[in-house]
Scaffold this active site. Structure first.
Site, PDB file in Angstrom:
ATOM      1  N   THR A  30      91.723  50.880  47.358  1.00 54.91           N
ATOM      2  CA  THR A  30      90.746  50.843  46.253  1.00 54.91           C
ATOM      3  C   THR A  30      89.311  51.161  46.641  1.00 54.91           C
ATOM      4  O   THR A  30      88.440  51.162  45.778  1.00 54.91           O
ATOM      5  CB  THR A  30      90.754  49.443  45.599  1.00 54.91           C
ATOM      6  OG1 THR A  30      90.277  48.471  46.547  1.00 54.91           O
ATOM      7  CG2 THR A  30      92.136  49.044  45.120  1.00 54.91           C
ATOM      8  N   GLU A  92      90.854  36.932  55.584  1.00 56.46           N
ATOM      9  CA  GLU A  92      89.738  36.779  54.649  1.00 56.46           C
ATOM     10  C   GLU A  92      90.101  35.799  53.540  1.00 56.46           C
ATOM     11  O   GLU A  92      89.327  34.900  53.178  1.00 56.46           O
ATOM     12  CB  GLU A  92      89.397  38.130  54.004  1.00 56.46           C
ATOM     13  CG  GLU A  92      88.411  38.974  54.748  1.00 56.46           C
ATOM     14  CD  GLU A  92      88.050  40.230  53.968  1.00 56.46           C
ATOM     15  OE1 GLU A  92      87.255  41.020  54.517  1.00 56.46           O
ATOM     16  OE2 GLU A  92      88.529  40.420  52.845  1.00 56.46           O
TER      17      GLU A  92
END
Length: 665
Positions: A30, A92
């Site tokens: 993305t 993350e």
């Protein structure tokens, strides 16, 4: 910052985090499409966004990236097809959820072209990613379990599924709007958090905003009543519904440096472009005319400021709304659709707001109930006064409370007075005199009488009253001139400051003890223009017959009684009254007549209740200015002057028949 509101606002100053939003995403999926568009959409709304720009990632997440996550209020996790195939992304995510638990960070999942159930249950392509991890000896089972739990927990949070939107544009709009609403709550100024009593005012203004015909709303009221706080609350709640928004604070102060610079600041915030001045003005207006904007101009003081900043007629697009807060109603005289007057807090809300600041509780603690009532009554529903007094008295002993409240009766708190006094300081000299006359002598009188009295002093009474009313320094109800008690306290303090410690050098005397000292010791001076004394609240006062000879500039003399008694005595009668007197009231006046040297030609109001007068004075007098005369309960009155020339005397002027007049000339 997240709001276009104000770069120097208290909300911005209290923010410790560097980022508003952290975007977690799989770069190869993305980075060049959805995520970069989302990043740009955030930036256009001035949402400070961290997006990792590294294209190549190793196995270990960097300390700087961990810090970036911790330094963000919100994490947006973009789940895409290959998100789970990145150990970096999964680490993350684990740290993001750690910040959610420890710091209360907001986490919003976005399912971009992926079924949320695949993320939640690790099926389909997410299952394939974990099968690869299971074959990799570097990844232990414990770590994979932590990743799976993180995916499951995040996928169960409220988020956005791209499949439910018509196109990416709509999805981006919804995400940005949701983030703005959440950030607005986070950035809410300290004065909005736990705020009490503004709900009614906010609800009424929000109802006005819903009216399609209403584009501009003026929020008007006295200093300290909460105009700016109400506007901030509405801005934080509603601004995300508009294409552009701006909260411009301190217009009054900022405009002192020039309106051109202020307009530059306003438009650069609204357009988010510091170089906008290089663009032709007609193009700017054309661009703004196509935008639905929400603007708050806070503390506007003149109609010129308003017109210069937003034009007249206003040039924003369909559905735009403008709120203007001001202390001066006249500033709203051009192009404002509705003027809303802010209401004072109701008694139960006042008690709650004060108690929160004084005791950190919604009610007073035991033993302080009566003292709290005194403080709340003093504040008279003004939020600023309730907060200042509550904070000032917080943690003090009962003895200190009593001492502080006694002190307030003599002089208002400096922080309260500082705010209230701004409007007074903007008046011209004549308007200041009018205000102080109302403070000391004319509060509670009819508008017509007040204007007549002011005109008799060569003041411009009608426009003066209108100016004070527009600046919320006074109010007019049912044709009676009124003012808030705190505003009156402020005015009395201004008079005291004319001469500290020497009341005889002041223009107006209203304190009973000071008046007693001046009159008992014959300290009168040319400075004194008026005296207001409750003659029932002093000990016996014996006046010299020529006591007022030292006060030739006296315009007001008001000796009234709050309890139906008088302790003022004239053992040698009264030989002199200043001819400048326009307002004469003397309860229980003892002599049988007013001084023969007194010329009442300019007298506007005469009130001599319970007097011992047998007649007002000898000889023929022209009462060309007289509007009111009250001689009730003057039972010894035998004779009245000829009032046929009193053309302004109002019907119903009080000349009691109980006076048993025997003869009227």
């Amino acid at each position: 910052m997240a709001l276009v509101a104000a770069s120097s606002s208290s909300s911005a100053q209290s923010v410790a985090k560097k980022n508003d939003v952290f975007i977690s995403f799989r770069g190869e999926d993305t980075r060049s499409n959805f995520t970069i568009h989302l990043y740009d959409a955030f930036c256009r709304k001035q949402i400070r966004t961290y997006m990792d720009s590294q294209l190549v990632k190793g196995d270990e997440i960097s300390p700087s990236l961990l810090q970036a996550i911790e330094d963000s209020y919100v994490s947006v996790v973009v789940f895409s097809e290959n998100y789970a195939s990145s150990r970096w992304c999964l680490d993350e995510l684990v740290h993001i959820l750690h910040c959610k638990r420890v710091q209360g960070q907001i986490v919003i999942p976005v399912f971009y072209r992926i079924d949320p159930s695949h993320v939640r249950k690790q099926t389909d392509i997410y299952k394939q990613a974990f099968e690869i991890y299971e074959r990799d000896l570097k990844v232990d089972q414990h770590k994979m379990q932590i990743w799976k739990q993180a995916l499951n927990e995040t996928a169960n949070l409220a988020g956005f599924d791209s499949h439910t939107f018509r196109d990416e544009s709509e999805l981006l709009h919804k995400i940005v709007k949701d983030i703005l609403q959440k950030l607005n709550h986070k950035y809410s100024p300290a004065e909005l958090k736990g705020l009490i009593g503004i709900e009614d005012n906010c609800a009424e203004i929000e109802l006005l905003l819903k009216d399609a015909k209403t584009k501009t709303i003026g929020i008007w009221g006295m200093g300290g009543i909460g105009k700016s706080t109400i506007a901030k609350n509405i801005f934080l709640k509603c601004s995300s519904d508009y294409d552009r928004s701006c909260f411009l604070e301190n217009v009054r102060e900022e405009s002192k440096n020039g309106l051109t610079g202020l307009r530059h600041k306003f438009l650069s915030r609204l357009l988010r472009d510091d170089l906008f001045m290089e663009t032709a003005s007609y193009f700017l207006e054309s661009s703004l005319s196509r935008m639905k904007v929400f603007v708050v101009l806070d503390d506007v003081s003149t109609a010129e400021q308003l017109e210069y900043l937003v034009g007249e007629p206003f040039y924003f697009g369909l559905g735009s709304k403008i709120l203007i807060t001001t202390r001066d109603k006249h500033a709203l005289s051009k192009g404002v659709d509705v003027i809303y007057k802010v209401k004072e807090l109701k008694s139960h809300r006042s008690l709650e707001l004060f108690s929160l600041n004084a005791f950190s509780a919604s009610l007073p603690i035991m033993g302080y109930e009566e003292l709290t009532k005194r403080a709340v009554v003093y504040a008279q529903g003004i939020p600023l006064a309730l907060k200042v007094l509550g904070s000032y008295l917080r943690g003090r002993s009962e003895v200190e409370w009593k001492s502080a409240l006694r002190k307030l009766e003599k002089s208002p708190h400096k922080d309260i007075q500082k705010v209230l006094r701004l409007s007074y300081d903007e008046l011209d000299d004549e308007e200041k005199k009018i205000f102080l006359d109302i403070v000391c002598f004319l509060k509670g009188e009819s508008t017509e009488l007040v204007i007549s009295l002011l005109d008799s002093f060569d003041f411009s009474g009608a426009i003066g009253i209108r100016t004070l009313h527009d600046k919320a320094l006074i109010d007019v109800h049912y044709d009676i001139v009124l003012m808030h008690d705190l505003m009156q306290e402020m005015g009395l303090q201004i008079v005291r400051e004319e001469s500290n410690g020497k009341p005889e050098r002041r223009s107006r005397l209203c304190d009973s003890k000071e008046i007693y000292d001046v009159l008992a010791n014959n300290k009168g001076s040319k400075k004194i223009e008026g005296i207001r004394l409750d003659v029932s609240q002093i000990k016996d006062l014996h006046l010299e017959a020529d006591i007022f000879k030292k006060m030739p500039n006296m315009r007001f003399l008001k000796f009234y009684s709050g309890s139906g008694s008088s302790h003022v005595h004239l053992p040698k009668g009264l030989k002199f009254l200043p001819n400048k007197i326009r307002y004469l009231e003397w309860y229980g006046f003892l002599p049988k007549a007013l001084p023969s040297t007194f010329c009442p030609a300019q007298l506007v109001k005469l009130c001599m209740r319970n007097s011992h007068l047998q007649k007002l004075w000898s000889g023929v007098q022209d009462f060309v200015c007289l509007q009111e005369i009250d001689l009730r309960y003057s039972k010894q009155l035998q004779e009245l002057p000829n009032l046929s020339k009193c053309l302004d005397l109002k019907v119903g002027a009080r000349i009691s028949r109980s006076s048993q007049c025997h003869r009227m000339n």
